[in-house]
Design an enzyme around this catalytic site. Sequence first.
Site, short mmCIF file in Angstrom:
data_model
loop_
_atom_site.label_atom_id
_atom_site.label_comp_id
_atom_site.label_asym_id
_atom_site.label_seq_id
_atom_site.Cartn_x
_atom_site.Cartn_y
_atom_site.Cartn_z
N HIS A 1 -36.73 33.88 45.94
CA HIS A 1 -37.44 34.57 44.85
C HIS A 1 -38.71 33.78 44.50
CE1 HIS A 1 -38.35 36.05 40.83
NE2 HIS A 1 -37.71 37.13 41.19
N GLY B 1 -35.68 42.91 37.33
CA GLY B 1 -35.44 41.77 36.45
C GLY B 1 -35.22 42.24 35.02
N GLY B 2 -36.27 42.20 34.21
CA GLY B 2 -36.18 42.50 32.79
C GLY B 2 -35.41 43.77 32.46
N GLU C 1 -41.93 41.68 46.39
CA GLU C 1 -42.20 41.50 44.96
C GLU C 1 -43.56 40.85 44.78
OE1 GLU C 1 -38.31 41.36 42.55
OE2 GLU C 1 -38.69 39.35 43.28
N ASN D 1 -31.46 41.46 38.88
CA ASN D 1 -31.58 40.00 38.90
C ASN D 1 -31.67 39.54 37.46
OD1 ASN D 1 -32.35 37.33 39.17
ND2 ASN D 1 -34.39 37.78 39.99
N TRP D 2 -30.59 38.94 36.96
CA TRP D 2 -30.56 38.57 35.55
C TRP D 2 -31.30 37.27 35.26
CZ3 TRP D 2 -24.81 39.67 33.73
CH2 TRP D 2 -24.63 41.06 33.68
N LYS D 3 -31.71 36.56 36.31
CA LYS D 3 -32.39 35.27 36.11
C LYS D 3 -31.55 34.39 35.18
CE LYS D 3 -36.63 37.64 37.19
NZ LYS D 3 -38.08 37.75 37.05
N GLU E 1 -39.96 32.89 41.82
CA GLU E 1 -39.78 31.82 40.81
C GLU E 1 -39.21 30.57 41.44
OE1 GLU E 1 -37.61 34.27 38.07
OE2 GLU E 1 -39.45 35.41 37.71
N SER F 1 -41.62 44.65 37.60
CA SER F 1 -41.75 45.61 36.51
C SER F 1 -41.21 47.01 36.84
CB SER F 1 -43.19 45.68 36.01
OG SER F 1 -43.61 44.40 35.53
N GLY G 1 -42.46 40.65 35.74
CA GLY G 1 -42.36 40.34 34.32
C GLY G 1 -43.66 40.55 33.54
P1 PGA Z 1 -39.18 42.10 36.57
O1 PGA Z 1 -38.64 41.00 37.62
O2 PGA Z 1 -38.45 43.38 36.86
O3 PGA Z 1 -38.82 41.54 35.21
O4 PGA Z 1 -40.64 42.23 36.78
C1 PGA Z 1 -38.38 41.34 38.95
C2 PGA Z 1 -37.88 40.14 39.71
O5 PGA Z 1 -38.36 39.04 39.46
O6 PGA Z 1 -36.98 40.25 40.57
#
Ligand code: PGA
Length: 251
Positions: free
Chosen positions: A96, A235-236, A168, A10-12, A98, A214, A174
């Site tokens: 998600h 994500g990251g 999640e 997930n590149w956000k 966010e 993470s 993050g």
């Molecule tokens: P993260 O994000 O790997 O940067 O913790 C995961 C996500 O939000 O899908």
Amino acid sequence: MARRALIAGNWKMYKTPAEAVEYARAFLPLVAGVSDRDIMIAPPYPALDAVAAALRGSGVGLGAQDLFWEDEGAFTGQVSPRMLCAVGCRYAIIGHSERRQFFGETDETVNRKVRAAVAAGLIPVMCVGESERERDAGQTFSILDKQVKGGLKNFVAEQVSSLVVAYEPVWAIGTGKTATSAQAQEAHRFIRSLIETLLGSQTAAGIRILYGGSVKPENITELMAMPDIDGGLVGGASLKPESFAKIVRFK
Ligand code: PGA
């Protein structure tokens, strides 16, 4: 039932189309020959078309980070499942944390979006998870219960055979704090048993549940060793081809 692993990036809100294509060119050789697991990348909307072209023929699936439930209409700023299919998406991340936190997503909107994704033939990746405050208050399972039941309300098993759920924990996204593999397994087991109650044991046994929060090359192997963890939503660590490829190649 053996479930095929899915590693999803997930590149956000990162990467322009040019940066995304550069990534795809570097990433594909690093995962060449990987055929026993599924790989998905979800770039921002403006990069979807370019990434679709760069991934063509590779077996790496394209995903959207959200969608709207209508096919078309006067809905400024929204993108429909039909449009996502037209640019080559196979998956759509829905709900998600966010989006729940910053954009007013609720279990009801998640439900409508999952329904629209399924109707369009997209694989929904429905995200659920508790916040740190909720975990500290001992509410993890009641939150998961509410989110899973709300997101899957009024579905029958045949509609959601392709469904993917992502657990999640919000406190692990993050932050560098990963849930321990035992904490994640406990939550995944709970989610699978909920799905069993809602949709039957066969569906529950087939649905893939990803862990997100993470995920890194250093922790993916331990997470994937858990019986109810079927993949990762990353994500990251998906933003660099080398680290994402290492995660994809977990042993
Ligand atoms: P993260 O994000 O790997 O940067 O913790 C995961 C996500 O939000 O899908």
